[in-house]
Design a protein around this motif. Structure first.
Motif, short mmCIF file in Angstrom:
data_model
loop_
_atom_site.label_atom_id
_atom_site.label_comp_id
_atom_site.label_asym_id
_atom_site.label_seq_id
_atom_site.Cartn_x
_atom_site.Cartn_y
_atom_site.Cartn_z
N GLU A 95 0.77 -1.37 0.00
CA GLU A 95 0.09 0.13 -0.18
C GLU A 95 0.83 1.30 0.05
N ASP A 96 0.41 2.25 -0.67
CA ASP A 96 1.15 3.58 -0.52
C ASP A 96 0.42 4.34 0.44
N ILE A 97 1.10 4.28 1.75
CA ILE A 97 0.54 4.96 2.83
C ILE A 97 0.90 6.44 2.78
N ARG A 98 -0.04 7.21 2.69
CA ARG A 98 0.24 8.75 2.33
C ARG A 98 -0.05 9.50 3.77
N ALA A 99 0.76 10.38 4.20
CA ALA A 99 0.65 11.39 5.39
C ALA A 99 0.67 12.65 4.58
N LEU A 100 -0.66 13.52 4.78
CA LEU A 100 -0.47 14.61 3.99
C LEU A 100 -0.79 15.82 4.83
N HIS A 101 0.05 16.82 4.86
CA HIS A 101 -0.15 18.12 5.90
C HIS A 101 -1.35 18.79 5.56
N PHE A 102 -1.94 19.33 6.72
CA PHE A 102 -3.04 20.40 6.31
C PHE A 102 -2.60 21.50 7.27
N PRO A 103 -2.51 22.68 6.67
CA PRO A 103 -1.95 23.83 7.52
C PRO A 103 -2.95 24.44 8.52
N SER A 104 -2.54 24.71 9.55
CA SER A 104 -3.38 25.36 10.69
C SER A 104 -4.77 24.83 10.77
N GLY A 105 -4.70 23.76 11.63
CA GLY A 105 -6.04 22.97 11.61
C GLY A 105 -6.06 22.87 13.28
N HIS A 106 -6.03 21.54 13.55
CA HIS A 106 -6.15 21.43 15.38
C HIS A 106 -4.69 21.95 15.84
N THR A 107 -3.56 21.78 15.11
CA THR A 107 -2.32 22.63 15.44
C THR A 107 -1.84 23.08 13.84
N ASP A 108 -0.37 23.46 14.07
CA ASP A 108 0.02 23.70 12.61
C ASP A 108 0.90 22.84 12.00
N GLY A 109 0.74 21.64 12.87
CA GLY A 109 1.62 20.40 12.41
C GLY A 109 0.94 19.26 12.14
N ASP A 110 -0.49 19.35 11.78
CA ASP A 110 -1.41 18.12 11.43
C ASP A 110 -0.99 17.64 10.34
N SER A 111 -1.28 16.12 10.09
CA SER A 111 -1.14 15.50 8.76
C SER A 111 -2.21 14.27 9.15
N ILE A 112 -3.08 14.04 8.04
CA ILE A 112 -4.30 13.28 7.70
C ILE A 112 -3.28 12.00 7.01
N ILE A 113 -3.85 10.84 7.38
CA ILE A 113 -3.15 9.78 7.13
C ILE A 113 -4.00 9.00 6.05
N PHE A 114 -3.55 8.47 4.90
CA PHE A 114 -4.50 7.83 3.93
C PHE A 114 -4.05 6.49 3.59
N PHE A 115 -5.04 5.43 3.76
CA PHE A 115 -4.49 4.15 3.51
C PHE A 115 -5.45 3.76 2.23
N PRO A 116 -5.01 4.17 0.95
CA PRO A 116 -6.04 4.15 -0.21
C PRO A 116 -6.47 2.74 -0.53
N LYS A 117 -5.39 1.76 -0.38
CA LYS A 117 -5.83 0.36 -0.94
C LYS A 117 -6.88 -0.14 -0.21
N ASN A 118 -6.88 0.16 1.21
CA ASN A 118 -7.76 -0.34 2.25
C ASN A 118 -9.06 0.68 2.45
N ASN A 119 -8.78 1.78 1.71
CA ASN A 119 -10.16 2.67 1.93
C ASN A 119 -10.35 3.13 3.31
N VAL A 120 -9.04 3.48 4.06
CA VAL A 120 -9.27 3.91 5.51
C VAL A 120 -8.52 5.22 5.50
N VAL A 121 -9.09 6.08 6.33
CA VAL A 121 -8.24 7.22 6.61
C VAL A 121 -8.07 7.46 8.09
N HIS A 122 -6.89 8.14 8.58
CA HIS A 122 -6.83 8.44 10.06
C HIS A 122 -6.81 10.06 10.03
N MET A 123 -7.69 10.70 10.77
CA MET A 123 -7.66 12.08 10.58
C MET A 123 -7.05 12.98 11.78
N GLY A 124 -6.37 12.19 12.80
CA GLY A 124 -5.73 12.88 13.79
C GLY A 124 -6.94 13.62 14.45
#
Ligand SMILES: [Zn+2]
Length: 318
Positions: A169-198
């Motif tokens: 799987e291509d497990i991808r961590a993608l940064h989103f600026p200024s959300g819960h903090t200024d260092g958040d990432s949302i992690i995607f598991f595309p093959k398994n169709n799962v996401v961890h939103m922190g």
């Protein structure tokens, strides 16, 4: 070293205390030895682990294990044991991804690092762990964060995104600026169709937005809108805290954030003070989201500070 561990523990316990709505002194007595790690299968080879602190996602397969967040240091052995008990692989936890720097998501970094895992996170996670500082909503919610031990710092950091190619799987961590903090990432598991939103997405009611650490409600709304418009309708969503969710849950949460921000924005345009907004109970229609950690008044204050750019006073630290 020991002193640093104790100090970071105090912060972790404070966060737990706030999350559980207990006083800090009650939580100092929290006995991690009583915490059990509950493992549930989310989809394919992705599991969700619940104990104390933030939810953990785990990709467990032939190449080894990747986990997202690691709760508290005293739970690291139990987390390792729970992963081993799945009986899928004898290979170690090769990578730990931190969704953000808070102690209830990064507390296990040091023991995992010492056990040979490589910790990966956004640049600002490492910076904030290294420096310590103040977490809070710019007002009534305020926590001093001690600098973390060197062994707790992420070894690999990234600015925008990073991909780990393991377990097919291509497990991808993608940064989103200024959300819960200024260092958040949302992690995607595309093959398994799962996401961890922190902690950009949580289920304990009004979210804690760490305005003092560069977070903002606008940033969370943008992150939620962008991800929910791009993810498949049947994606499984692991929240930072709370039960496994789906996109309808994310949309309902985003709608609440959009509506409550609009109400506070309108009150700001009408030149109302923070005290007036609280007194007039302008968020009364959303009272069902009021929690022990972030009650309605604390959330009005959070939105007020987020929308006016007020970050509160920063504490000095060594
Ligand atoms: Zn957090």
């Amino acid at each position: 070293m020991r002193k640093l561990q104790q100090l970071s523990m105090v912060f972790s316990l404070t966060v737990v205390a706030l999350l559980l709505g207990q006083t800090a002194s009650a939580a100092q007595g929290q006995d991690f030895s009583k915490v059990e790690i509950k493992v549930s299968k989310v989809a394919g080879n992705i599991y969700m682990l619940e104990g104390a602190g933030g939810n953990i996602a785990a990709s467990v397969g032939e190449d080894g294990i990747v986990i997202v967040d690691d709760q508290f240091a005293p739970l690291a052995d139990k987390i390792q044991a729970a992963l081993k008990n799945l009986g899928i692989t004898d290979k170690p936890v090769r990578f730990v991804i931190n969704t953000h720097y808070h102690g209830d998501h990064t507390g296990g970094n040091e023991p995992f690092n010492n056990a040979g895992s490589t910790v990966i996170a956004h640049d600002n996670v490492r910076k904030r762990l290294e420096s310590g500082g103040t977490a809070g909503n710019g007002g009534s919610i305020k926590m001093e964060v001690k600098p973390a031990a060197k062994a707790a710092l992420p070894i690999i950091t990234f600015d925008h995104d990073v991909t780990i190619h393991l377990n097919g799987e291509d497990i991808r961590a993608l940064h989103f600026p200024s959300g819960h903090t200024d260092g958040d990432s949302i992690i995607f598991f595309p093959k398994n169709n799962v996401v961890h939103m922190g902690d950009d997405f949580v289920r304990y009611g009004f979210p804690f937005i760490d305005v003092a650490s560069g977070g903002s409600v606008q940033g969370i709304i943008e992150a939620m809108e962008k991800t929910s418009s791009q993810l498949p309708a049947d994606v499984k969503v692991i929240p930072g805290h709370g039960a496994l969710s789906n996109l309808d849950d994310v949309r309902a949460y985003t709608k609440m954030l959009r509506e409550t921000s609009a109400v506070v924005q309108k009150a700001l345009s009408d030149k109302k003070s923070l005290e007036q907004m609280k007194k007039e109970k302008i968020l009364a229609p959303w009272d069902k989201f009021s929690g022990d950690f972030v009650n309605t008044d604390a959330f009005i204050e959070t939105l007020y500070n987020s929308l006016t750019g007020h970050k509160g006073e920063f504490m000095k630290h060594n």
